[in-house]
Design a protein around this motif. Structure first.
Motif, short mmCIF file in Angstrom:
data_model
loop_
_atom_site.label_atom_id
_atom_site.label_comp_id
_atom_site.label_asym_id
_atom_site.label_seq_id
_atom_site.Cartn_x
_atom_site.Cartn_y
_atom_site.Cartn_z
N LYS A 87 0.89 -1.11 -0.10
CA LYS A 87 -0.07 -0.20 -0.03
C LYS A 87 1.00 1.20 0.11
N ARG A 139 5.11 -3.94 -7.55
CA ARG A 139 3.83 -3.02 -7.27
C ARG A 139 4.15 -1.86 -7.79
N GLN A 144 3.37 -1.95 -11.47
CA GLN A 144 1.92 -2.03 -11.91
C GLN A 144 1.24 -0.72 -11.49
N THR A 156 0.60 -13.53 -3.75
CA THR A 156 0.10 -13.28 -2.35
C THR A 156 -0.32 -11.68 -2.37
N ASN A 205 -0.79 -9.76 -4.99
CA ASN A 205 -1.75 -9.38 -5.72
C ASN A 205 -3.07 -9.66 -5.14
N GLU A 206 -3.15 -10.90 -4.37
CA GLU A 206 -4.35 -11.22 -3.96
C GLU A 206 -4.83 -10.28 -2.80
N MET A 209 -3.96 -7.10 -2.60
CA MET A 209 -4.41 -5.83 -2.92
C MET A 209 -5.55 -6.06 -3.63
N SER A 210 -5.87 -7.21 -3.99
CA SER A 210 -7.32 -7.15 -4.59
C SER A 210 -8.47 -7.01 -3.58
N LYS A 211 -7.97 -7.46 -2.30
CA LYS A 211 -9.29 -7.36 -1.22
C LYS A 211 -8.97 -6.09 -0.80
#
Length: 316
Positions: A100, A131, A134, A308, A310-311, A313-315
């Motif tokens: 973050k 990150r 991205q 992990t 990416n998962e 961050m998607s949440k």
């Protein structure tokens, strides 16, 4: 020709020490940037460092700031921002928190310095540089991570200590992810041009390889209340120098590898030519079977870490 503008995000030990090394080497004018909650701390450190310039004989303009406007149109941005792992904090907690933070920094860099070259130092390194890519959407050649220079420096230091020789004569290479799975390359290690295995017994060499892997943890255990910063900052400054002076140095960089080494779109430590355009070329080596196995294992660990992240961050 004007001086390079170098912004260092994060005015803690690594960031401030990196500013020190960069200023002393006259690599450019420096902005030491931190979050608004840091108050006037970045300005205080910048002013203190600036006041050392008449004594040490360097000309660099150094300013501290908490507003990204001060960093606008930087040539190089170094990201050291993030938190260290604390007691009771899981690896995923650290990963999510720093992703973050790095993502937020990357958004600001994209907006204020769209042509910058970005060097990520924050940990877990291989995921944090992914990150930054991205979020910025910059070409991968302009976004990469510092880890290999530091890890190699530790390896070289321990070899020089063991052999009782100058560190300048020790040439070495490490590859793979930053951490427990890093891959020291004895086949690419020499002292004064002499292959390392002609000078050291295999058991001693492997002990030094393991000490290099544990280099950061060893310092944490000695400091008790912090982590390494002199060497990480010096390693980062060396990369900044390669860029602003277009030195074309071949050094280990956490670079974006797609077809290279068959990695398939991830950041991993590899030898690369670093110059004014960033990562100008990845140097592909022929790895022996043992090295290839260790490298592939390290790449798998990086892929798992990124998945992990990416998962998480998607949440978020």
């Amino acid at each position: 020709m004007g001086r390079a503008k170098i912004t260092i995000v994060g005015a803690g030990n690594v960031g401030a020490t990196c500013a020190h090394w960069c200023a002393a080497a006259e690599l450019g004018d420096i902005v030491l940037l931190d979050i608004p909650a840091a108050g006037d701390m970045p300005k205080g450190k910048a002013l203190d460092l600036m006041q050392s310039s008449p004594i040490m004989g360097f000309d660099s303009n150094i300013v501290g700031a908490t507003d990204y406007a001060a960093s606008a149109n930087s040539d190089v941005v170094v990201i050291t921002a993030g938190i260290p792992r604390k007691p009771g904090m899981s690896r995923d907690d650290l990963l999510a928190t720093n992703a973050k933070i790095v993502g937020s920094v990357a958004e600001q860099v994209k907006a204020t310095s769209p042509n910058a070259i970005v060097i990520v130092v924050s940990n877990p390194l291989d995921a944090m540089v992914q990150r930054a890519l991205q979020v910025t959407g910059f070409p991968p050649a302009r976004v990469f991570g510092q880890a290999g220079v530091l890890d190699t420096a530790r390896y070289r230091t321990f070899l020089a200590m063991e052999l009782g020789v100058s560190v300048e004569d020790v040439s070495a290479l490490l590859m793979g992810g930053h951490g427990d799975t890093m891959v020291p390359m004895p086949s690419c290690t020499s002292v004064g041009g002499i292959p390392i295995r002609r000078l050291l017994a295999e058991d001693k060499l492997q002990a030094i390889v393991q000490r290099a892997r544990d280099g950061g943890a060893e310092i944490v255990s000695l400091l008790k209340t912090g982590s390494a910063y002199y060497a990480p900052a010096a390693a980062t400054a060396q990369m900044v120098e390669a860029i602003v002076r277009d030195k074309k140095r071949i050094i280990p960089v956490a670079a974006y590898c797609d077809k290279e080494y068959g990695v398939g779109g991830y950041y991993v430590g590899v030898p690369a030519i670093l110059g004014a355009k960033g990562v100008e070329k990845i140097v592909e080596l022929e790895l022996d079977p043992e090295e290839r196995k260790a490298f592939d294992h390290s790449v798998s660990a990086v892929k798992s870490l990124v998945a992990t992240m990416n998962e998480l961050m998607s949440k978020a």
